[in-house]
Motif scaffolding. Structure first.
Motif, PDB file in Angstrom:
ATOM      1  N   MET A   1     -15.339   5.814  48.114  1.00 60.57           N
ATOM      2  CA  MET A   1     -14.496   6.956  47.790  1.00 60.57           C
ATOM      3  C   MET A   1     -13.106   6.729  48.373  1.00 60.57           C
ATOM      4  O   MET A   1     -12.946   6.324  49.514  1.00 60.57           O
ATOM      5  N   ASN A   2     -12.104   7.017  47.577  1.00 66.63           N
ATOM      6  CA  ASN A   2     -10.717   6.826  47.997  1.00 66.63           C
ATOM      7  C   ASN A   2     -10.251   8.066  48.750  1.00 66.63           C
ATOM      8  O   ASN A   2     -10.253   9.175  48.231  1.00 66.63           O
ATOM      9  N   LYS A   3      -9.852   7.882  50.001  1.00 68.26           N
ATOM     10  CA  LYS A   3      -9.451   9.003  50.850  1.00 68.26           C
ATOM     11  C   LYS A   3      -7.951   9.251  50.824  1.00 68.26           C
ATOM     12  O   LYS A   3      -7.473  10.172  51.461  1.00 68.26           O
ATOM     13  N   LYS A   4      -7.197   8.441  50.078  1.00 71.46           N
ATOM     14  CA  LYS A   4      -5.747   8.599  50.095  1.00 71.46           C
ATOM     15  C   LYS A   4      -5.274   9.915  49.488  1.00 71.46           C
ATOM     16  O   LYS A   4      -4.365  10.533  50.026  1.00 71.46           O
ATOM     17  N   PRO A   5      -5.862  10.407  48.383  1.00 72.63           N
ATOM     18  CA  PRO A   5      -5.395  11.714  47.886  1.00 72.63           C
ATOM     19  C   PRO A   5      -5.648  12.848  48.881  1.00 72.63           C
ATOM     20  O   PRO A   5      -4.825  13.755  49.013  1.00 72.63           O
ATOM     21  N   VAL A   6      -6.777  12.794  49.578  1.00 72.19           N
ATOM     22  CA  VAL A   6      -7.073  13.826  50.572  1.00 72.19           C
ATOM     23  C   VAL A   6      -6.077  13.735  51.722  1.00 72.19           C
ATOM     24  O   VAL A   6      -5.553  14.756  52.191  1.00 72.19           O
ATOM     25  N   LEU A   7      -5.795  12.522  52.179  1.00 73.60           N
ATOM     26  CA  LEU A   7      -4.834  12.345  53.266  1.00 73.60           C
ATOM     27  C   LEU A   7      -3.437  12.804  52.847  1.00 73.60           C
ATOM     28  O   LEU A   7      -2.699  13.370  53.653  1.00 73.60           O
ATOM     29  N   LYS A   8      -3.095  12.569  51.599  1.00 70.78           N
ATOM     30  CA  LYS A   8      -1.776  12.982  51.125  1.00 70.78           C
ATOM     31  C   LYS A   8      -1.662  14.502  51.129  1.00 70.78           C
ATOM     32  O   LYS A   8      -0.664  15.060  51.577  1.00 70.78           O
ATOM     33  N   ILE A   9      -2.696  15.193  50.656  1.00 71.62           N
ATOM     34  CA  ILE A   9      -2.678  16.660  50.629  1.00 71.62           C
ATOM     35  C   ILE A   9      -2.656  17.223  52.042  1.00 71.62           C
ATOM     36  O   ILE A   9      -1.858  18.115  52.363  1.00 71.62           O
ATOM     37  N   VAL A  10      -3.529  16.700  52.906  1.00 65.94           N
ATOM     38  CA  VAL A  10      -3.580  17.170  54.295  1.00 65.94           C
ATOM     39  C   VAL A  10      -2.261  16.857  55.004  1.00 65.94           C
ATOM     40  O   VAL A  10      -1.738  17.682  55.758  1.00 65.94           O
ATOM     41  N   GLY A  11      -1.707  15.688  54.749  1.00 69.06           N
ATOM     42  CA  GLY A  11      -0.448  15.297  55.379  1.00 69.06           C
ATOM     43  C   GLY A  11       0.697  16.219  55.009  1.00 69.06           C
ATOM     44  O   GLY A  11       1.458  16.660  55.876  1.00 69.06           O
ATOM     45  N   PHE A  12       0.823  16.519  53.719  1.00 69.15           N
ATOM     46  CA  PHE A  12       1.911  17.402  53.311  1.00 69.15           C
ATOM     47  C   PHE A  12       1.680  18.832  53.772  1.00 69.15           C
ATOM     48  O   PHE A  12       2.640  19.550  54.083  1.00 69.15           O
ATOM     49  N   ALA A  13       0.425  19.275  53.849  1.00 67.91           N
ATOM     50  CA  ALA A  13       0.145  20.614  54.367  1.00 67.91           C
ATOM     51  C   ALA A  13       0.526  20.696  55.851  1.00 67.91           C
ATOM     52  O   ALA A  13       1.166  21.667  56.289  1.00 67.91           O
ATOM     53  N   LEU A  14       0.137  19.685  56.629  1.00 69.68           N
ATOM     54  CA  LEU A  14       0.506  19.664  58.045  1.00 69.68           C
ATOM     55  C   LEU A  14       2.018  19.561  58.218  1.00 69.68           C
ATOM     56  O   LEU A  14       2.588  20.146  59.146  1.00 69.68           O
ATOM     57  N   LEU A  15       2.655  18.824  57.341  1.00 69.50           N
ATOM     58  CA  LEU A  15       4.110  18.679  57.391  1.00 69.50           C
ATOM     59  C   LEU A  15       4.789  20.033  57.202  1.00 69.50           C
ATOM     60  O   LEU A  15       5.697  20.396  57.964  1.00 69.50           O
ATOM     61  N   ILE A  16       4.336  20.805  56.236  1.00 66.09           N
ATOM     62  CA  ILE A  16       4.934  22.112  55.975  1.00 66.09           C
ATOM     63  C   ILE A  16       4.655  23.078  57.128  1.00 66.09           C
ATOM     64  O   ILE A  16       5.557  23.806  57.575  1.00 66.09           O
ATOM     65  N   ILE A  17       3.417  23.083  57.624  1.00 64.12           N
ATOM     66  CA  ILE A  17       3.067  23.964  58.739  1.00 64.12           C
ATOM     67  C   ILE A  17       3.868  23.602  59.987  1.00 64.12           C
ATOM     68  O   ILE A  17       4.427  24.468  60.665  1.00 64.12           O
ATOM     69  N   GLY A  18       3.932  22.320  60.302  1.00 66.51           N
ATOM     70  CA  GLY A  18       4.674  21.874  61.480  1.00 66.51           C
ATOM     71  C   GLY A  18       6.152  22.169  61.392  1.00 66.51           C
ATOM     72  O   GLY A  18       6.782  22.581  62.368  1.00 66.51           O
ATOM     73  N   LEU A  19       6.717  21.968  60.206  1.00 69.83           N
ATOM     74  CA  LEU A  19       8.141  22.251  60.019  1.00 69.83           C
ATOM     75  C   LEU A  19       8.417  23.741  60.171  1.00 69.83           C
ATOM     76  O   LEU A  19       9.395  24.143  60.819  1.00 69.83           O
ATOM     77  N   GLY A  20       7.542  24.562  59.611  1.00 71.28           N
ATOM     78  CA  GLY A  20       7.716  26.015  59.740  1.00 71.28           C
ATOM     79  C   GLY A  20       7.632  26.478  61.185  1.00 71.28           C
ATOM     80  O   GLY A  20       8.450  27.286  61.637  1.00 71.28           O
ATOM     81  N   LEU A  21       6.638  25.985  61.913  1.00 68.29           N
ATOM     82  CA  LEU A  21       6.500  26.368  63.325  1.00 68.29           C
ATOM     83  C   LEU A  21       7.693  25.896  64.150  1.00 68.29           C
ATOM     84  O   LEU A  21       8.187  26.624  65.023  1.00 68.29           O
ATOM     85  N   THR A  22       8.147  24.693  63.891  1.00 65.22           N
ATOM     86  CA  THR A  22       9.282  24.146  64.649  1.00 65.22           C
ATOM     87  C   THR A  22      10.559  24.947  64.390  1.00 65.22           C
ATOM     88  O   THR A  22      11.277  25.298  65.330  1.00 65.22           O
ATOM     89  N   VAL A  23      10.818  25.220  63.123  1.00 62.46           N
ATOM     90  CA  VAL A  23      12.024  25.989  62.789  1.00 62.46           C
ATOM     91  C   VAL A  23      11.953  27.385  63.395  1.00 62.46           C
ATOM     92  O   VAL A  23      12.937  27.880  63.962  1.00 62.46           O
ATOM     93  N   PHE A  24      10.794  28.026  63.309  1.00 61.79           N
ATOM     94  CA  PHE A  24      10.640  29.369  63.873  1.00 61.79           C
ATOM     95  C   PHE A  24      10.825  29.353  65.391  1.00 61.79           C
ATOM     96  O   PHE A  24      11.486  30.223  65.951  1.00 61.79           O
ATOM     97  N   GLY A  25      10.235  28.378  66.061  1.00 62.78           N
ATOM     98  CA  GLY A  25      10.364  28.293  67.512  1.00 62.78           C
ATOM     99  C   GLY A  25      11.786  28.037  67.969  1.00 62.78           C
ATOM    100  O   GLY A  25      12.258  28.643  68.937  1.00 62.78           O
TER     101      GLY A  25
END
Length: 83
Positions: A1-25
């Motif tokens: 099973m290819n895990k790259k699509p899952v990693l891409k989705i999780v990566g971009f989700a974490l990227l958005i969450i992290g960016l939002g928290l950082t900007v808010f802080g």
């Protein structure tokens, strides 16, 4: 099973969450300094930066492409052309 699509989705989700928290802080820290108060949510920046880094790492790893494999025929053509 290819895990790259899952990693891409999780990566971009974490990227958005992290960016939002950082900007808010950082926003909370700057506004608290301007109002001469203690910042309440500066910890969001401390939590957001590592999440942002994880998201960048996952997204980068998932979007990397592998170089094409060289076949035996191509290797023989390369050896013949070198002569």
């Amino acid at each position: 099973m290819n895990k790259k699509p899952v990693l891409k989705i999780v990566g971009f989700a974490l990227l958005i969450i992290g960016l939002g928290l950082t900007v808010f802080g950082v926003y909370d820290y700057i506004t608290a300094l301007l109002d001469k108060l203690a910042p309440k949510y500066f910890w969001c920046a401390g939590l957001g930066l590592p999440i942002l880094g994880l998201g960048l790492g996952f997204a980068f790893f998932a979007s990397k492409t592998q170089p094409p494999k060289q076949t035996d025929e191509q290797e023989q053509n390369d050896e013949n052309s070198a002569d």
